[in-house]
Design a protein around this motif. Structure first.
Motif, PDB file in Angstrom:
ATOM      1  N   ILE A   8       0.868  -1.182   0.000  1.00 26.01           N
ATOM      2  CA  ILE A   8       0.000   0.000   0.000  1.00 26.01           C
ATOM      3  C   ILE A   8       0.901   1.227   0.000  1.00 26.01           C
ATOM      4  N   VAL A   9       0.665   2.132  -0.950  1.00 31.90           N
ATOM      5  CA  VAL A   9       1.434   3.369  -1.034  1.00 31.90           C
ATOM      6  C   VAL A   9       0.450   4.513  -0.822  1.00 31.90           C
ATOM      7  N   GLU A  10       0.498   5.122   0.357  1.00 35.57           N
ATOM      8  CA  GLU A  10      -0.484   6.147   0.759  1.00 35.57           C
ATOM      9  C   GLU A  10       0.190   7.094   1.743  1.00 35.57           C
ATOM     10  N   ASP A  11       0.206   8.388   1.413  1.00 38.71           N
ATOM     11  CA  ASP A  11       0.892   9.346   2.287  1.00 38.71           C
ATOM     12  C   ASP A  11       0.028   9.854   3.444  1.00 38.71           C
ATOM     13  N   GLU A  12      -1.266   9.624   3.384  1.00 37.76           N
ATOM     14  CA  GLU A  12      -2.148  10.044   4.479  1.00 37.76           C
ATOM     15  C   GLU A  12      -2.172   8.922   5.521  1.00 37.76           C
ATOM     16  N   GLU A  13      -1.558   9.178   6.671  1.00 43.17           N
ATOM     17  CA  GLU A  13      -1.330   8.133   7.666  1.00 43.17           C
ATOM     18  C   GLU A  13      -2.609   7.420   8.117  1.00 43.17           C
ATOM     19  N   SER A  14      -3.684   8.182   8.343  1.00 41.04           N
ATOM     20  CA  SER A  14      -4.925   7.555   8.816  1.00 41.04           C
ATOM     21  C   SER A  14      -5.493   6.595   7.764  1.00 41.04           C
ATOM     22  N   LEU A  15      -5.386   6.973   6.511  1.00 39.87           N
ATOM     23  CA  LEU A  15      -5.880   6.123   5.426  1.00 39.87           C
ATOM     24  C   LEU A  15      -4.990   4.896   5.250  1.00 39.87           C
ATOM     25  N   LEU A  16      -3.693   5.080   5.399  1.00 37.88           N
ATOM     26  CA  LEU A  16      -2.754   3.953   5.311  1.00 37.88           C
ATOM     27  C   LEU A  16      -3.076   2.927   6.399  1.00 37.88           C
ATOM     28  N   LYS A  17      -3.348   3.407   7.618  1.00 37.97           N
ATOM     29  CA  LYS A  17      -3.698   2.492   8.720  1.00 37.97           C
ATOM     30  C   LYS A  17      -5.009   1.780   8.431  1.00 37.97           C
ATOM     31  N   LEU A  43       9.675  -2.415  -3.488  1.00 38.51           N
ATOM     32  CA  LEU A  43       9.519  -3.311  -4.636  1.00 38.51           C
ATOM     33  C   LEU A  43      10.841  -3.970  -5.029  1.00 38.51           C
ATOM     34  N   ALA A  44      11.929  -3.241  -4.861  1.00 35.91           N
ATOM     35  CA  ALA A  44      13.246  -3.785  -5.214  1.00 35.91           C
ATOM     36  C   ALA A  44      13.657  -4.893  -4.246  1.00 35.91           C
ATOM     37  N   GLN A  45      13.200  -4.782  -2.990  1.00 42.61           N
ATOM     38  CA  GLN A  45      13.570  -5.764  -1.972  1.00 42.61           C
ATOM     39  C   GLN A  45      12.676  -6.990  -1.983  1.00 42.61           C
ATOM     40  N   GLU A  46      11.380  -6.758  -2.070  1.00 45.45           N
ATOM     41  CA  GLU A  46      10.436  -7.867  -1.993  1.00 45.45           C
ATOM     42  C   GLU A  46       9.245  -7.575  -2.885  1.00 45.45           C
ATOM     43  N   GLN A  47       8.962  -8.468  -3.807  1.00 51.77           N
ATOM     44  CA  GLN A  47       7.872  -8.220  -4.734  1.00 51.77           C
ATOM     45  C   GLN A  47       6.522  -8.601  -4.136  1.00 51.77           C
ATOM     46  N   PRO A  48       5.614  -7.639  -4.097  1.00 53.29           N
ATOM     47  CA  PRO A  48       4.261  -7.962  -3.646  1.00 53.29           C
ATOM     48  C   PRO A  48       3.472  -8.618  -4.784  1.00 53.29           C
ATOM     49  N   ASP A  49       2.308  -9.136  -4.451  1.00 55.26           N
ATOM     50  CA  ASP A  49       1.431  -9.718  -5.466  1.00 55.26           C
ATOM     51  C   ASP A  49       0.565  -8.644  -6.114  1.00 55.26           C
ATOM     52  N   LEU A  50       0.464  -7.471  -5.432  1.00 53.82           N
ATOM     53  CA  LEU A  50      -0.380  -6.385  -5.921  1.00 53.82           C
ATOM     54  C   LEU A  50       0.063  -5.092  -5.247  1.00 53.82           C
ATOM     55  N   VAL A  51      -0.103  -3.958  -5.953  1.00 52.48           N
ATOM     56  CA  VAL A  51       0.220  -2.643  -5.397  1.00 52.48           C
ATOM     57  C   VAL A  51      -1.050  -1.796  -5.398  1.00 52.48           C
ATOM     58  N   LEU A  52      -1.369  -1.221  -4.232  1.00 51.78           N
ATOM     59  CA  LEU A  52      -2.467  -0.274  -4.077  1.00 51.78           C
ATOM     60  C   LEU A  52      -1.798   1.093  -3.982  1.00 51.78           C
ATOM     61  N   LEU A  53      -1.997   1.945  -4.972  1.00 56.80           N
ATOM     62  CA  LEU A  53      -1.163   3.130  -5.150  1.00 56.80           C
ATOM     63  C   LEU A  53      -1.947   4.430  -5.188  1.00 56.80           C
ATOM     64  N   ASP A  54      -1.614   5.334  -4.269  1.00 59.47           N
ATOM     65  CA  ASP A  54      -2.160   6.694  -4.302  1.00 59.47           C
ATOM     66  C   ASP A  54      -1.402   7.456  -5.392  1.00 59.47           C
ATOM     67  N   HIS A  77       4.619  -7.433 -14.249  1.00 58.29           N
ATOM     68  CA  HIS A  77       3.488  -8.356 -14.119  1.00 58.29           C
ATOM     69  C   HIS A  77       2.625  -8.061 -12.883  1.00 58.29           C
ATOM     70  N   ILE A  78       3.115  -7.219 -11.975  1.00 55.58           N
ATOM     71  CA  ILE A  78       2.392  -6.943 -10.722  1.00 55.58           C
ATOM     72  C   ILE A  78       1.213  -5.998 -11.001  1.00 55.58           C
ATOM     73  N   PRO A  79      -0.004  -6.407 -10.627  1.00 54.09           N
ATOM     74  CA  PRO A  79      -1.147  -5.514 -10.835  1.00 54.09           C
ATOM     75  C   PRO A  79      -1.027  -4.259  -9.966  1.00 54.09           C
ATOM     76  N   VAL A  80      -1.335  -3.108 -10.572  1.00 54.22           N
ATOM     77  CA  VAL A  80      -1.313  -1.835  -9.857  1.00 54.22           C
ATOM     78  C   VAL A  80      -2.721  -1.262  -9.880  1.00 54.22           C
ATOM     79  N   ILE A  81      -3.284  -1.063  -8.685  1.00 60.24           N
ATOM     80  CA  ILE A  81      -4.599  -0.439  -8.557  1.00 60.24           C
ATOM     81  C   ILE A  81      -4.380   0.961  -7.991  1.00 60.24           C
TER      82      ILE A  81
END
Length: 123
Positions: A8-17, A43-54, A77-81
Motif C-alpha cells: 500500500i502506497v499512501e501518504d495520508e497516515e490515517s488512510l494507510l492504517k 519493490l526492489a527488496q520484496e515483490q508484492p502480489d499487488l500494489v495499491l497506489l495513491d 506483471h504486478i497488478p497496480v490499482i
C-alpha cells in the motif's frame, strides 16, 4: 497456501492504517509506505502480489511510480490499482497510459476495494 502480499502506497497516515487493517483482516500480508521512493525501494527488496497506489505522493507521484513498475521487466506483471482522489478524465487516462490495471476514486467503499483486489489476485 502462502498469504498474498500487498504493498500500500499512501501518504495520508490515517488512510494507510485503515487500508492496512482492512486488508490484514482479509488475510493479506500488508506492507505500507508513505511515498513513491519508499514504494520503489520496497519493490526492489520484496515483490508484492499487488500494489495499491495513491497518486498524490511526496517526492515521486503515483503516476511515475506506476510507470516505473510497468517498465521494469522484474515487476511489470504486478497488478497496480490506483486509489486516489484525482477523479478527472485526464487523470484516469494518464493512469491507463502509465499502465495502471485499475483506477478507484476516493472516497471508496471498502467492499469494492476488496472485490477488485480479489479479482486481480485470482488470476
Amino acid at each position: 497456501m502462502s498469504k498474498k502480499k500487498i504493498l500500500i502506497v499512501e501518504d495520508e497516515e490515517s488512510l494507510l492504517k485503515l487500508e492496512s487493517i482492512l486488508l490484514t483482516s482479509k488475510g493479506y500480508e500488508v506492507t505500507g509506505v508513505s511515498n513513491g521512493q519508499a514504494a520503489l525501494d520496497s519493490l526492489a527488496q520484496e515483490q508484492p502480489d499487488l500494489v495499491l497506489l495513491d497518486i498524490m505522493l511526496p517526492e515521486i507521484d503515483g503516476f511515475e511510480v506506476c510507470q516505473r513498475i510497468k517498465k521494469n521487466p522484474a515487476t511489470k506483471h504486478i497488478p497496480v490499482i490506483m486509489l486516489t482522489a484525482k477523479k478527472s478524465r485526464e487523470d484516469m487516462t494518464r493512469g491507463e497510459r502509465v499502465g495502471a490495471d485499475w483506477y478507484i476514486t476516493k472516497p471508496f467503499k471498502s467492499a469494492m476495494v476488496i472485490e477488485t483486489i480479489q479479482r486481480f489476485l485470482a488470476r
